[in-house]
Structure formats: structure tokens, C-alpha cells
Design a protein around this motif. Structure first.
Motif, PDB file in Angstrom:
ATOM      1  N   HIS A 156     -17.269  -9.697  -5.702  1.00 42.06           N
ATOM      2  CA  HIS A 156     -16.305 -10.713  -6.126  1.00 42.06           C
ATOM      3  C   HIS A 156     -15.254 -10.131  -7.071  1.00 42.06           C
ATOM      4  O   HIS A 156     -14.672 -10.853  -7.875  1.00 42.06           O
ATOM      5  N   ALA A 157     -15.037  -8.830  -6.975  1.00 36.64           N
ATOM      6  CA  ALA A 157     -14.114  -8.157  -7.898  1.00 36.64           C
ATOM      7  C   ALA A 157     -13.148  -7.260  -7.135  1.00 36.64           C
ATOM      8  O   ALA A 157     -13.394  -6.875  -5.986  1.00 36.64           O
ATOM      9  N   ALA A 158     -12.053  -6.929  -7.791  1.00 36.60           N
ATOM     10  CA  ALA A 158     -11.073  -5.984  -7.261  1.00 36.60           C
ATOM     11  C   ALA A 158     -10.666  -5.039  -8.371  1.00 36.60           C
ATOM     12  O   ALA A 158     -10.707  -5.400  -9.554  1.00 36.60           O
ATOM     13  N   MET A 159     -10.286  -3.822  -7.993  1.00 35.64           N
ATOM     14  CA  MET A 159      -9.814  -2.822  -8.942  1.00 35.64           C
ATOM     15  C   MET A 159      -8.430  -2.357  -8.512  1.00 35.64           C
ATOM     16  O   MET A 159      -8.188  -2.143  -7.315  1.00 35.64           O
ATOM     17  N   ALA A 160      -7.526  -2.202  -9.471  1.00 39.01           N
ATOM     18  CA  ALA A 160      -6.177  -1.732  -9.176  1.00 39.01           C
ATOM     19  C   ALA A 160      -5.830  -0.581 -10.108  1.00 39.01           C
ATOM     20  O   ALA A 160      -6.063  -0.651 -11.317  1.00 39.01           O
ATOM     21  N   GLY A 161      -5.279   0.499  -9.535  1.00 37.66           N
ATOM     22  CA  GLY A 161      -4.895   1.641 -10.342  1.00 37.66           C
ATOM     23  C   GLY A 161      -4.187   2.683  -9.524  1.00 37.66           C
ATOM     24  O   GLY A 161      -3.987   2.520  -8.316  1.00 37.66           O
ATOM     25  N   ASN A 162      -3.817   3.780 -10.166  1.00 37.55           N
ATOM     26  CA  ASN A 162      -3.010   4.814  -9.512  1.00 37.55           C
ATOM     27  C   ASN A 162      -3.824   6.001  -9.014  1.00 37.55           C
ATOM     28  O   ASN A 162      -3.288   6.874  -8.335  1.00 37.55           O
ATOM     29  N   SER A 163      -5.112   6.059  -9.349  1.00 34.72           N
ATOM     30  CA  SER A 163      -5.935   7.213  -8.984  1.00 34.72           C
ATOM     31  C   SER A 163      -6.861   6.877  -7.821  1.00 34.72           C
ATOM     32  O   SER A 163      -7.730   6.002  -7.943  1.00 34.72           O
ATOM     33  N   VAL A 164      -6.697   7.595  -6.710  1.00 34.70           N
ATOM     34  CA  VAL A 164      -7.594   7.389  -5.570  1.00 34.70           C
ATOM     35  C   VAL A 164      -9.019   7.761  -5.956  1.00 34.70           C
ATOM     36  O   VAL A 164      -9.979   7.045  -5.663  1.00 34.70           O
ATOM     37  N   ARG A 165      -9.158   8.888  -6.631  1.00 28.35           N
ATOM     38  CA  ARG A 165     -10.490   9.389  -6.980  1.00 28.35           C
ATOM     39  C   ARG A 165     -11.224   8.469  -7.952  1.00 28.35           C
ATOM     40  O   ARG A 165     -12.436   8.237  -7.807  1.00 28.35           O
ATOM     41  N   SER A 166     -10.524   7.936  -8.952  1.00 30.12           N
ATOM     42  CA  SER A 166     -11.190   7.190 -10.015  1.00 30.12           C
ATOM     43  C   SER A 166     -11.129   5.673  -9.868  1.00 30.12           C
ATOM     44  O   SER A 166     -12.073   4.977 -10.228  1.00 30.12           O
ATOM     45  N   ASP A 167     -10.006   5.160  -9.365  1.00 31.10           N
ATOM     46  CA  ASP A 167      -9.806   3.715  -9.308  1.00 31.10           C
ATOM     47  C   ASP A 167     -10.155   3.108  -7.953  1.00 31.10           C
ATOM     48  O   ASP A 167     -10.501   1.922  -7.884  1.00 31.10           O
ATOM     49  N   ILE A 168     -10.059   3.892  -6.899  1.00 31.74           N
ATOM     50  CA  ILE A 168     -10.180   3.338  -5.550  1.00 31.74           C
ATOM     51  C   ILE A 168     -11.538   3.631  -4.915  1.00 31.74           C
ATOM     52  O   ILE A 168     -12.308   2.721  -4.598  1.00 31.74           O
ATOM     53  N   LEU A 169     -11.865   4.894  -4.719  1.00 29.95           N
ATOM     54  CA  LEU A 169     -13.052   5.268  -3.956  1.00 29.95           C
ATOM     55  C   LEU A 169     -14.360   4.728  -4.564  1.00 29.95           C
ATOM     56  O   LEU A 169     -15.184   4.157  -3.837  1.00 29.95           O
TER      57      LEU A 169
END
Length: 231
Positions: free
Chosen positions: A169-182
């Protein structure tokens, strides 16, 4: 599935950060030009940073120590005292650089905070990250602030469970694929990449373009519409 919690990265998502590191690297390369060329210095300091991440963590203080170590290494201990002073001055300037949110960030957070619980999730030195958030004037938009040593899947699992009903039930937004996305995707969250024009090599990784919960957005201002669609 409704999203109730939104995690947001800080550096290079809400305000500039990597730009100051690049400028400091250029200054460092100029200071050590008598001992090595820029390409050699870039490779040496990158290796030093990678080797010391487990000791110093992320942030300007650790980077300053890495510059000092690199300077001593490439000069074989012959680096002049005035260069050491200049490196320390460069580190202090990184700690004191102005924090100005990107255009549109204030408005986007104002809108998002009325619909979701916002949690700032950032890596780095506790004191420095707290200082930057205070200087940004954005602190009131966040229900929680999490300053962590590393962003791993278990980091997001813990944070999204503590501040909401779990990563699904959460989402993450950021500029780093390694840290914020994957790592956010790995635990079942949604993830939005908001690219910054400069990327530290340590944070680079292939885009998960075929993942159904991933999106790349031009700016933070596009986040409310995407969240409304996936919710």
C-alpha cells in the motif's frame, strides 16, 4: 490497491546535491594536478569511496575523508599542507551549501500531503540531512523522516510497515534506480523514478522498464496524477 503512504527521497529529488559533489571533485582534481591527471584521480577517489562506504556511510563528511586519503595516496604522502587545508575547506562548503527546493516541489508536496502520508527516506549523515531538511522549509509536509545508512528491501519493508499497512500500500519516488526504485519494487511497493541530470555511478542500475509497478516521470509535479491512476 489503494496507496496510503508515499516515500520520498531527498537529495537530487527535492533539491540539488550531486552538482555540489561534481564541483568539489573538479576543485579536488585541480588541487592534485601536480601528482596525477584528472582521470587517475577520478578512478582513485571512486575506489576509495567504495572501499570506505561501510565505514563512513554516505555524505559530505565521508567524502571529505576520502578526498584526504586519496590526496595522501596519489602524492605518496607529499601533499602540501595548504592542499589539505583547501580540501577541508571544500568539505565545509559542501556541508554549508544552500538548500533550495526544485521548482514545483513545494506545490507538489502540498497537494500530495492532503492525500497520502508522506515519509522522507534518505541516506547520509544524520546531522547534515536533518539540517538540509530544516533549511529547505519542507519539513511540515512529512509525517515521518527516516535517515538510514542504506536503502535495502528490508529498509522499505520496515518503514512502510511502521508508517502504514505494509509495502503493498506504499509507493517510493526518487532519482536513484539502485536505492529508490529496485529495493522498493522488490518488497511489493510502487516506485517512480524522477531522474536528475547527474547520476553518481554508485547509484546507477538498469531500469526495470517491464515492471508493472514502475514508472519514470519527468518531475515531482507529475506524481499526483500517476498515484491517482494506480490507486
Amino acid at each position: 490497491m489503494p496507496i496510503t503512504v508515499l516515500g520520498l527521497d531527498a537529495d537530487d529529488t527535492l533539491w540539488h546535491n550531486e552538482t555540489f559533489y561534481r564541483l568539489t571533485r573538479e576543485r579536488f582534481n585541480a588541487l592534485l594536478a601536480d601528482f596525477a591527471d584528472a582521470e587517475t584521480l577520478e578512478a582513485e577517489i571512486a575506489a576509495t569511496e567504495h572501499r570506505n562506504l561501510g565505514l563512513y556511510g554516505y555524505g559530505a563528511k565521508g567524502f571529505t575523508l576520502c578526498m584526504l586519503e586519496t590526496a595522501l595516496t596519489v602524492s605518496k604522502g607529499q601533499v602540501p599542507g595548504y592542499v589539505i587545508n583547501e580540501i577541508l575547506a571544500a568539505g565545509r562548503e559542501m556541508m554549508n551549501h544552500p538548500v533550495e527546493p526544485f521548482p514545483g516541489v513545494h506545490q507538489a508536496l502540498e497537494e500530495l500531503s492532503t492525500q497520502y502520508k508522506l515519509v522522507l527516506i534518505t541516506k547520509g549523515d544524520l546531522f547534515h540531512q536533518e539540517s538540509k531538511l530544516a533549511a529547505s522549509g519542507l519539513g511540515d509536509f512529512f509525517s515521518g523522516v527516516e535517515i538510514v545508512s542504506e536503502k535495502k528491501p528490508e529498509t522499505y519493508l520496515r518503514i512502510f510497515s511502521r508508517h502504514g499497512t505494509g509495502p503493498e500500500h506504499a509507493a517510493m519516488a526518487g532519482n536513484s534506480v539502485r536505492s529508490d526504485i529496485l529495493p522498493a519494487l522488490e518488497v511489493g511497493s510502487y516506485a517512480a523514478l524522477i531522474p536528475y541530470h547527474l547520476v553518481w555511478a554508485h547509484e546507477d542500475a538498469p531500469l526495470p522498464t517491464d515492471h508493472p509497478r514502475f514508472v519514470e516521470l519527468p518531475s515531482l509535479a507529475d506524481l499526483p496524477q500517476w498515484l491517482a491512476e494506480v490507486s
